[in-house]
Design an enzyme around this catalytic site. Sequence first.
Site, PDB file in Angstrom:
ATOM      1  N   LYS A 198      -6.309   2.871  -5.658  1.00 39.49           N
ATOM      2  CA  LYS A 198      -7.176   3.992  -5.262  1.00 39.49           C
ATOM      3  C   LYS A 198      -8.543   3.948  -5.931  1.00 39.49           C
ATOM      4  CE  LYS A 198      -3.747   7.136  -3.427  1.00 39.49           C
ATOM      5  NZ  LYS A 198      -2.938   8.349  -3.585  1.00 39.49           N
ATOM      6  N   ARG A 210       4.612   4.771  -6.168  1.00 34.72           N
ATOM      7  CA  ARG A 210       4.305   4.388  -4.773  1.00 34.72           C
ATOM      8  C   ARG A 210       3.244   3.299  -4.820  1.00 34.72           C
ATOM      9  NH1 ARG A 210       0.682   5.572  -0.817  1.00 34.72           N
ATOM     10  NH2 ARG A 210       1.483   5.703   1.303  1.00 34.72           N
TER      11      ARG A 210
HETATM   12  N1  HH2 Z   1      -1.255   8.356  -1.061  1.00 30.35           N
HETATM   13  C1  HH2 Z   1      -1.553   7.907   0.182  1.00 30.35           C
HETATM   14  C2  HH2 Z   1      -0.686   8.153   1.259  1.00 30.35           C
HETATM   15  N2  HH2 Z   1       0.475   8.801   1.081  1.00 30.35           N
HETATM   16  N3  HH2 Z   1       2.004   9.899  -0.360  1.00 30.35           N
HETATM   17  C3  HH2 Z   1       2.328  10.340  -1.580  1.00 30.35           C
HETATM   18  N4  HH2 Z   1       3.478  10.986  -1.775  1.00 30.35           N
HETATM   19  N5  HH2 Z   1       1.502  10.148  -2.665  1.00 30.35           N
HETATM   20  C4  HH2 Z   1       0.306   9.497  -2.549  1.00 30.35           C
HETATM   21  O1  HH2 Z   1      -0.409   9.381  -3.565  1.00 30.35           O
HETATM   22  C5  HH2 Z   1      -0.076   9.026  -1.252  1.00 30.35           C
HETATM   23  C6  HH2 Z   1       0.815   9.246  -0.166  1.00 30.35           C
HETATM   24  C7  HH2 Z   1      -2.824   7.155   0.410  1.00 30.35           C
HETATM   25  O2  HH2 Z   1      -2.648   5.789   0.182  1.00 30.35           O
HETATM   26  P1  HH2 Z   1      -2.425   4.676   1.307  1.00 30.35           P
HETATM   27  O3  HH2 Z   1      -1.181   4.979   2.096  1.00 30.35           O
HETATM   28  O4  HH2 Z   1      -2.464   3.348   0.682  1.00 30.35           O
HETATM   29  O5  HH2 Z   1      -3.712   4.780   2.225  1.00 30.35           O
HETATM   30  P2  HH2 Z   1      -4.050   5.458   3.627  1.00 30.35           P
HETATM   31  O6  HH2 Z   1      -3.823   6.936   3.500  1.00 30.35           O
HETATM   32  O7  HH2 Z   1      -5.493   5.103   3.868  1.00 30.35           O
HETATM   33  O8  HH2 Z   1      -3.118   4.868   4.658  1.00 30.35           O
END
Ligand code: HH2
Length: 272
Positions: free
Chosen positions: A218, A253
């Site tokens: 992030k 995660r």
């Molecule tokens: N962060 C993201 C998405 N889902 N769920 C939980 N529980 N906690 C988090 O910190 C979290 C989450 C964002 O990360 P990512 O899935 O890599 O990116 P994007 O939202 O651009 O798909």
Amino acid sequence: MLWLRDRPLDLSQVRIMGILNLTPDSFSDGGLYLDPEKALNRAREMVAEGADILDLGAESTRPGAEGVPVEEEKRRLLPVLEAVLSLGVPVSVDTRKAEVAEEALRLGAHLLNDVTGLRDERMRALAARFGVPAVVMHMPVPDPKRMMAHAQYKDVVAEVKGFLKTQAEEALNVGVPQVVLDPGFGFGKLLEHNLALLRRLEEIACLGHPLLVGLSRKRTIGELTGVEVPKDRVFGTVAAHLYAVQKGARLLRVHDVRAHKEALRVWEALGA
Ligand code: HH2
């Protein structure tokens, strides 16, 4: 113990949730796994690297992201979910839409990961009806497009903790079997807020529910290390996650499963 339907996940050991984004636009891996065959291969790879659970999402929730229509999210998610479920590893579904969650749970998903903190009562009812635990995550408003405009807190830790406590109680009251709490790093939060939450994570851990953290690649990690390209932020991510473990996190995660498994093996061998 976290009960993922009939599968117990023993949280006396720190567990790894591998991220699988079935999106064209996720901030670090957008477009890589839009093709179902590639997605399934990535899922297999993460299982081989030791992921304890996989988190499938089909809508990016990065700051400013546009929402995806229900039908499009289902089209991306459901066929891959079905295939991944056959790998035999527990699967979490990352969605903020009840219509999508219902179909995913009907297919057999084991955990509901709703980044909007189960504000929608239909989400709470679904987790209760299907008997699955739910992740309760904090974001200041339930909309990634507007959340950064709400990155204003008097005491971010107290506010996040208060929100998580209330939402967890509401969920348990309507029959959700267990909740996992998540401070929601980067969701309507600036560097200073993310750092305060990390430094004082034990104040959230002491609410008594398992704690999940997600700092993988992030912006916070980029700001601290100067690494611009998200996929190159793995070293900083591992450091932040180990710190979070020391402060009470039990689930991480992550995009980079192997890096975390190896780091945790050393960490746990030292009895840390
Ligand atoms: N962060 C993201 C998405 N889902 N769920 C939980 N529980 N906690 C988090 O910190 C979290 C989450 C964002 O990360 P990512 O899935 O890599 O990116 P994007 O939202 O651009 O798909």
